[in-house]
Design a protein around this motif. Structure first.
Motif, PDB file in Angstrom:
ATOM      1  N   LYS A  19       0.847  -1.210   0.000  1.00  0.00           N
ATOM      2  CA  LYS A  19       0.000   0.000   0.000  1.00  0.00           C
ATOM      3  C   LYS A  19       0.879   1.256   0.000  1.00  0.00           C
ATOM      4  CE  LYS A  19      -3.928  -1.782   2.643  1.00  0.00           C
ATOM      5  NZ  LYS A  19      -3.364  -2.833   3.515  1.00  0.00           N
ATOM      6  N   CYS A  20       0.414   2.267  -0.680  1.00  0.00           N
ATOM      7  CA  CYS A  20       1.103   3.555  -0.617  1.00  0.00           C
ATOM      8  C   CYS A  20       0.131   4.653  -1.000  1.00  0.00           C
ATOM      9  CB  CYS A  20       2.316   3.591  -1.538  1.00  0.00           C
ATOM     10  SG  CYS A  20       3.242   5.129  -1.299  1.00  0.00           S
ATOM     11  N   ASP A  21       0.268   5.799  -0.352  1.00  0.00           N
ATOM     12  CA  ASP A  21      -0.620   6.926  -0.649  1.00  0.00           C
ATOM     13  C   ASP A  21       0.049   7.961  -1.551  1.00  0.00           C
ATOM     14  OD1 ASP A  21       1.098   7.398   1.459  1.00  0.00           O
ATOM     15  OD2 ASP A  21      -0.351   8.485   2.683  1.00  0.00           O
ATOM     16  N   CYS A  22       1.139   7.548  -2.204  1.00  0.00           N
ATOM     17  CA  CYS A  22       1.752   8.401  -3.236  1.00  0.00           C
ATOM     18  C   CYS A  22       1.884   7.593  -4.529  1.00  0.00           C
ATOM     19  CB  CYS A  22       3.155   8.854  -2.801  1.00  0.00           C
ATOM     20  SG  CYS A  22       3.140  10.081  -1.486  1.00  0.00           S
ATOM     21  N   ARG A  23       2.188   8.306  -5.606  1.00  0.00           N
ATOM     22  CA  ARG A  23       2.506   7.648  -6.894  1.00  0.00           C
ATOM     23  C   ARG A  23       3.717   8.373  -7.470  1.00  0.00           C
ATOM     24  NH1 ARG A  23      -0.538   8.291 -11.110  1.00  0.00           N
ATOM     25  NH2 ARG A  23      -1.595  10.118 -10.294  1.00  0.00           N
ATOM     26  N   CYS A  24       4.838   8.209  -6.797  1.00  0.00           N
ATOM     27  CA  CYS A  24       6.029   8.982  -7.181  1.00  0.00           C
ATOM     28  C   CYS A  24       6.449   8.654  -8.612  1.00  0.00           C
ATOM     29  CB  CYS A  24       7.184   8.680  -6.231  1.00  0.00           C
ATOM     30  SG  CYS A  24       6.812   9.108  -4.517  1.00  0.00           S
ATOM     31  N   THR A  25       6.824   9.688  -9.329  1.00  0.00           N
ATOM     32  CA  THR A  25       7.217   9.501 -10.730  1.00  0.00           C
ATOM     33  C   THR A  25       8.459   8.614 -10.841  1.00  0.00           C
ATOM     34  OG1 THR A  25       8.472  11.537 -10.573  1.00  0.00           O
ATOM     35  CG2 THR A  25       6.268  11.705 -11.521  1.00  0.00           C
ATOM     36  N   PHE A  26       9.294   8.628  -9.801  1.00  0.00           N
ATOM     37  CA  PHE A  26      10.563   7.900  -9.846  1.00  0.00           C
ATOM     38  C   PHE A  26      10.477   6.528  -9.172  1.00  0.00           C
ATOM     39  CE2 PHE A  26      10.327  10.651  -6.148  1.00  0.00           C
ATOM     40  CZ  PHE A  26      10.525   9.734  -5.125  1.00  0.00           C
ATOM     41  N   CYS A  27       9.276   6.143  -8.689  1.00  0.00           N
ATOM     42  CA  CYS A  27       9.181   4.929  -7.861  1.00  0.00           C
ATOM     43  C   CYS A  27       9.689   3.697  -8.613  1.00  0.00           C
ATOM     44  CB  CYS A  27       7.742   4.692  -7.412  1.00  0.00           C
ATOM     45  SG  CYS A  27       7.616   3.305  -6.272  1.00  0.00           S
ATOM     46  N   ILE A  28      10.550   2.960  -7.955  1.00  0.00           N
ATOM     47  CA  ILE A  28      11.145   1.764  -8.567  1.00  0.00           C
ATOM     48  C   ILE A  28      10.077   0.724  -8.916  1.00  0.00           C
ATOM     49  CG2 ILE A  28      11.621   0.624  -6.345  1.00  0.00           C
ATOM     50  CD1 ILE A  28      14.248  -0.386  -7.614  1.00  0.00           C
ATOM     51  N   ARG A  29       8.927   0.787  -8.216  1.00  0.00           N
ATOM     52  CA  ARG A  29       7.869  -0.211  -8.455  1.00  0.00           C
ATOM     53  C   ARG A  29       7.331  -0.144  -9.879  1.00  0.00           C
ATOM     54  NH1 ARG A  29       3.504   0.210  -3.776  1.00  0.00           N
ATOM     55  NH2 ARG A  29       2.961   2.104  -4.893  1.00  0.00           N
ATOM     56  N   SER A  30       7.489   1.009 -10.514  1.00  0.00           N
ATOM     57  CA  SER A  30       6.923   1.145 -11.861  1.00  0.00           C
ATOM     58  C   SER A  30       7.812   0.502 -12.930  1.00  0.00           C
ATOM     59  CB  SER A  30       6.685   2.618 -12.185  1.00  0.00           C
ATOM     60  OG  SER A  30       7.909   3.313 -12.125  1.00  0.00           O
ATOM     61  N   TYR A  72       8.123  -2.410  -1.266  1.00  0.00           N
ATOM     62  CA  TYR A  72       7.299  -1.928  -2.381  1.00  0.00           C
ATOM     63  C   TYR A  72       6.003  -1.338  -1.861  1.00  0.00           C
ATOM     64  CZ  TYR A  72      10.007  -3.170  -6.485  1.00  0.00           C
ATOM     65  OH  TYR A  72      10.943  -3.189  -7.481  1.00  0.00           O
ATOM     66  N   GLY A  73       6.128  -0.373  -0.963  1.00  0.00           N
ATOM     67  CA  GLY A  73       4.974   0.294  -0.384  1.00  0.00           C
ATOM     68  C   GLY A  73       5.441   1.165   0.761  1.00  0.00           C
ATOM     69  N   GLU A  74       4.516   1.876   1.343  1.00  0.00           N
ATOM     70  CA  GLU A  74       4.829   2.779   2.445  1.00  0.00           C
ATOM     71  C   GLU A  74       4.604   2.021   3.764  1.00  0.00           C
ATOM     72  OE1 GLU A  74       6.094   5.657   3.350  1.00  0.00           O
ATOM     73  OE2 GLU A  74       5.350   5.256   5.360  1.00  0.00           O
ATOM     74  N   THR A 101      10.308   6.346   5.110  1.00  0.00           N
ATOM     75  CA  THR A 101       8.891   6.695   4.982  1.00  0.00           C
ATOM     76  C   THR A 101       8.677   7.930   4.121  1.00  0.00           C
ATOM     77  OG1 THR A 101       6.927   7.365   6.249  1.00  0.00           O
ATOM     78  CG2 THR A 101       9.034   7.978   7.183  1.00  0.00           C
ATOM     79  N   ASN A 102       7.459   8.059   3.599  1.00  0.00           N
ATOM     80  CA  ASN A 102       7.118   9.290   2.885  1.00  0.00           C
ATOM     81  C   ASN A 102       6.661  10.391   3.853  1.00  0.00           C
ATOM     82  OD1 ASN A 102       4.474   8.610   3.551  1.00  0.00           O
ATOM     83  ND2 ASN A 102       3.884   8.014   1.481  1.00  0.00           N
ATOM     84  N   GLY A 103       6.569  10.071   5.128  1.00  0.00           N
ATOM     85  CA  GLY A 103       6.269  11.112   6.125  1.00  0.00           C
ATOM     86  C   GLY A 103       4.818  11.555   6.152  1.00  0.00           C
TER      87      GLY A 103
HETATM   88  S1  SF4 Z   1       6.595   3.393  -2.386  1.00  0.00           S
HETATM   89 FE1  SF4 Z   1       7.793   5.247  -1.878  1.00  0.00          FE
HETATM   90  S2  SF4 Z   1       8.682   5.908  -3.844  1.00  0.00           S
HETATM   91 FE2  SF4 Z   1       7.005   4.447  -4.316  1.00  0.00          FE
HETATM   92  S3  SF4 Z   1       5.180   5.709  -4.640  1.00  0.00           S
HETATM   93 FE3  SF4 Z   1       5.201   5.151  -2.471  1.00  0.00          FE
HETATM   94  S4  SF4 Z   1       6.267   6.850  -1.429  1.00  0.00           S
HETATM   95 FE4  SF4 Z   1       6.729   7.004  -3.609  1.00  0.00          FE
END
Ligand code: SF4
Length: 198
Positions: A19-30, A72-74, A101-103
Protein backbone atom coordinates in the motif's frame (compact mmCIF):
# COMPACT_ATOMS: atom_id res chain seq x y z
CA UNK A 1 4.10 -14.94 -1.42
CA UNK A 2 6.57 -12.14 -2.04
CA UNK A 3 9.72 -11.79 -0.01
CA UNK A 4 9.07 -10.10 3.32
CA UNK A 5 12.72 -9.80 4.33
CA UNK A 6 15.34 -9.18 1.68
CA UNK A 7 18.90 -7.95 1.56
CA UNK A 8 20.52 -5.34 -0.60
CA UNK A 9 24.06 -3.97 -0.28
CA UNK A 10 24.74 -5.56 3.13
CA UNK A 11 21.51 -4.25 4.64
CA UNK A 12 18.37 -6.17 5.56
CA UNK A 13 14.96 -4.73 4.69
CA UNK A 14 11.37 -5.52 5.67
CA UNK A 15 8.77 -5.33 2.88
CA UNK A 16 5.51 -5.45 4.85
CA UNK A 17 2.99 -3.81 2.54
CA UNK A 18 2.35 -2.80 -1.06
CA UNK A 19 0.00 0.00 0.00
CA UNK A 20 1.10 3.56 -0.62
CA UNK A 21 -0.62 6.93 -0.65
CA UNK A 22 1.75 8.40 -3.24
CA UNK A 23 2.51 7.65 -6.89
CA UNK A 24 6.03 8.98 -7.18
CA UNK A 25 7.22 9.50 -10.73
CA UNK A 26 10.56 7.90 -9.85
CA UNK A 27 9.18 4.93 -7.86
CA UNK A 28 11.14 1.76 -8.57
CA UNK A 29 7.87 -0.21 -8.45
CA UNK A 30 6.92 1.14 -11.86
CA UNK A 31 9.89 -0.44 -13.62
CA UNK A 32 11.26 -3.33 -11.49
CA UNK A 33 9.58 -6.22 -9.67
CA UNK A 34 12.39 -6.75 -7.24
CA UNK A 35 15.41 -5.35 -5.43
CA UNK A 36 18.50 -7.08 -4.06
CA UNK A 37 18.08 -10.78 -3.37
CA UNK A 38 14.25 -10.77 -3.36
CA UNK A 39 12.45 -12.83 -6.00
CA UNK A 40 9.57 -10.40 -6.03
CA UNK A 41 8.43 -7.65 -3.71
CA UNK A 42 4.81 -7.73 -4.87
CA UNK A 43 2.58 -9.40 -2.27
CA UNK A 44 -0.61 -11.16 -3.41
CA UNK A 45 -2.05 -9.82 -0.17
CA UNK A 46 -0.12 -7.92 2.47
CA UNK A 47 1.43 -10.30 5.01
CA UNK A 48 -0.12 -10.87 8.43
CA UNK A 49 1.92 -10.16 11.55
CA UNK A 50 2.63 -13.87 12.06
CA UNK A 51 4.01 -14.08 8.53
CA UNK A 52 6.30 -11.11 9.14
CA UNK A 53 7.62 -12.45 12.44
CA UNK A 54 7.91 -15.91 10.83
CA UNK A 55 10.12 -14.39 8.10
CA UNK A 56 12.24 -12.80 10.82
CA UNK A 57 12.62 -16.13 12.59
CA UNK A 58 13.71 -17.72 9.31
CA UNK A 59 16.31 -15.03 8.66
CA UNK A 60 19.87 -15.19 9.99
CA UNK A 61 20.56 -11.76 11.48
CA UNK A 62 24.23 -12.55 12.10
CA UNK A 63 26.24 -9.57 10.91
CA UNK A 64 23.20 -7.28 10.65
CA UNK A 65 22.68 -4.71 13.39
CA UNK A 66 19.84 -2.79 11.74
CA UNK A 67 16.53 -3.74 10.14
CA UNK A 68 15.09 -1.17 7.72
CA UNK A 69 11.39 -1.04 6.91
CA UNK A 70 11.40 -0.19 3.22
CA UNK A 71 9.82 -2.18 0.44
CA UNK A 72 7.30 -1.93 -2.38
CA UNK A 73 4.97 0.29 -0.38
CA UNK A 74 4.83 2.78 2.45
CA UNK A 75 5.54 0.91 5.73
CA UNK A 76 3.38 3.19 7.87
CA UNK A 77 0.32 2.19 5.81
CA UNK A 78 0.64 -1.13 7.71
CA UNK A 79 1.14 0.65 11.01
CA UNK A 80 0.02 -2.05 13.46
CA UNK A 81 2.19 -4.71 11.82
CA UNK A 82 5.09 -2.29 11.53
CA UNK A 83 5.05 -1.47 15.24
CA UNK A 84 4.42 -5.00 16.49
CA UNK A 85 7.01 -6.62 14.23
CA UNK A 86 9.62 -3.92 14.91
CA UNK A 87 9.23 -4.48 18.65
CA UNK A 88 9.55 -8.22 18.03
CA UNK A 89 12.74 -7.85 15.96
CA UNK A 90 14.30 -5.42 18.36
CA UNK A 91 13.61 -7.58 21.38
CA UNK A 92 14.37 -10.99 19.86
CA UNK A 93 17.23 -10.17 17.50
CA UNK A 94 18.70 -7.02 19.09
CA UNK A 95 18.55 -5.00 15.89
CA UNK A 96 18.15 -1.27 15.58
CA UNK A 97 15.00 -0.30 13.67
CA UNK A 98 14.83 2.30 10.91
CA UNK A 99 11.77 3.22 8.90
CA UNK A 100 12.11 4.77 5.45
CA UNK A 101 8.89 6.69 4.98
CA UNK A 102 7.12 9.29 2.88
CA UNK A 103 6.27 11.11 6.12
CA UNK A 104 2.53 11.17 5.47
CA UNK A 105 1.43 8.74 8.18
CA UNK A 106 -0.37 11.32 10.32
CA UNK A 107 -2.33 12.46 7.28
CA UNK A 108 -3.07 8.88 6.18
CA UNK A 109 -4.23 7.75 9.63
CA UNK A 110 -5.79 11.12 10.54
CA UNK A 111 -4.08 11.08 13.94
CA UNK A 112 -0.68 11.61 15.52
CA UNK A 113 0.99 8.20 15.29
CA UNK A 114 4.46 9.40 16.33
CA UNK A 115 4.33 8.61 20.06
CA UNK A 116 3.31 5.06 19.10
CA UNK A 117 5.96 4.83 16.39
CA UNK A 118 8.64 6.01 18.79
CA UNK A 119 8.01 2.98 21.00
CA UNK A 120 9.25 0.72 18.20
CA UNK A 121 11.80 2.56 16.07
CA UNK A 122 15.21 4.14 16.54
CA UNK A 123 15.51 6.06 13.30
CA UNK A 124 13.26 7.58 10.67
CA UNK A 125 14.31 8.60 7.20
CA UNK A 126 11.71 10.83 5.52
CA UNK A 127 11.70 11.50 1.76
CA UNK A 128 11.46 15.25 1.31
CA UNK A 129 12.00 15.09 -2.46
CA UNK A 130 11.42 18.79 -3.14
CA UNK A 131 11.60 22.21 -1.47
CA UNK A 132 8.04 23.42 -2.20
CA UNK A 133 4.55 21.97 -2.06
CA UNK A 134 4.07 22.54 -5.76
CA UNK A 135 7.25 20.69 -6.75
CA UNK A 136 6.54 17.97 -4.18
CA UNK A 137 3.02 17.30 -5.49
CA UNK A 138 4.33 17.11 -9.04
CA UNK A 139 6.93 14.46 -8.25
CA UNK A 140 5.14 12.36 -5.60
CA UNK A 141 1.50 12.73 -6.74
CA UNK A 142 0.06 12.19 -3.24
CA UNK A 143 -3.43 10.87 -2.64
CA UNK A 144 -4.27 13.66 -0.16
CA UNK A 145 -4.21 17.45 -0.30
CA UNK A 146 -1.84 19.19 2.07
CA UNK A 147 0.74 16.40 1.88
CA UNK A 148 3.84 18.60 1.85
CA UNK A 149 2.84 20.53 4.97
CA UNK A 150 1.86 17.26 6.66
CA UNK A 151 5.30 15.84 5.84
CA UNK A 152 7.06 18.86 7.37
CA UNK A 153 4.95 18.64 10.52
CA UNK A 154 5.65 14.92 10.70
CA UNK A 155 9.41 15.49 10.48
CA UNK A 156 9.36 18.18 13.10
CA UNK A 157 7.26 16.06 15.46
CA UNK A 158 9.47 12.98 14.93
CA UNK A 159 12.42 15.10 16.02
CA UNK A 160 10.74 15.45 19.43
CA UNK A 161 10.28 11.71 19.91
CA UNK A 162 12.78 9.69 17.85
CA UNK A 163 16.57 9.76 18.36
CA UNK A 164 17.66 9.75 14.70
CA UNK A 165 15.50 11.68 12.18
CA UNK A 166 16.54 12.63 8.66
CA UNK A 167 14.94 14.27 5.71
CA UNK A 168 16.31 12.98 2.43
CA UNK A 169 16.66 14.25 -1.11
CA UNK A 170 18.66 12.98 -4.07
CA UNK A 171 21.65 14.78 -5.51
CA UNK A 172 20.05 15.25 -8.94
CA UNK A 173 18.05 18.27 -7.75
CA UNK A 174 19.37 21.59 -9.06
CA UNK A 175 21.72 23.37 -6.60
CA UNK A 176 19.17 26.10 -5.79
CA UNK A 177 16.58 23.46 -4.83
CA UNK A 178 19.15 21.60 -2.71
CA UNK A 179 19.90 24.88 -0.92
CA UNK A 180 16.18 25.50 -0.39
CA UNK A 181 15.74 21.97 1.03
CA UNK A 182 18.69 22.55 3.35
CA UNK A 183 17.16 25.80 4.62
CA UNK A 184 13.83 24.06 5.14
CA UNK A 185 15.44 21.20 7.08
CA UNK A 186 17.44 23.69 9.16
CA UNK A 187 14.27 25.62 9.98
CA UNK A 188 12.74 22.38 11.30
CA UNK A 189 15.90 21.41 13.19
CA UNK A 190 16.10 18.16 11.21
CA UNK A 191 19.22 16.76 9.52
CA UNK A 192 19.12 16.71 5.71
CA UNK A 193 20.74 13.77 3.96
CA UNK A 194 21.55 14.19 0.29
CA UNK A 195 21.55 10.73 -1.27
CA UNK A 196 23.38 9.74 -4.42
CA UNK A 197 20.88 9.01 -7.18
CA UNK A 198 21.04 5.29 -8.01
S1 SF4 B 1 6.59 3.39 -2.39
FE1 SF4 B 1 7.79 5.25 -1.88
S2 SF4 B 1 8.68 5.91 -3.84
FE2 SF4 B 1 7.00 4.45 -4.32
S3 SF4 B 1 5.18 5.71 -4.64
FE3 SF4 B 1 5.20 5.15 -2.47
S4 SF4 B 1 6.27 6.85 -1.43
FE4 SF4 B 1 6.73 7.00 -3.61
Amino acid sequence: MADILYTYKHQVYANITNKCDCRCTFCIRSHEDTVGDAETLWHKTDPALEEITGAMDAFDFTGFDELVYCGYGEPTCALDNLIASAKYARQKYGVRIRVNTNGLANLYHQKDIIPLLSEAVDAVSISLNAPTAEAYDKVTRPQFDGAFDALLQFASRCEEYIPDVRLTIVDVLPPDEIDACQKLADSLGVTLRIRKYA
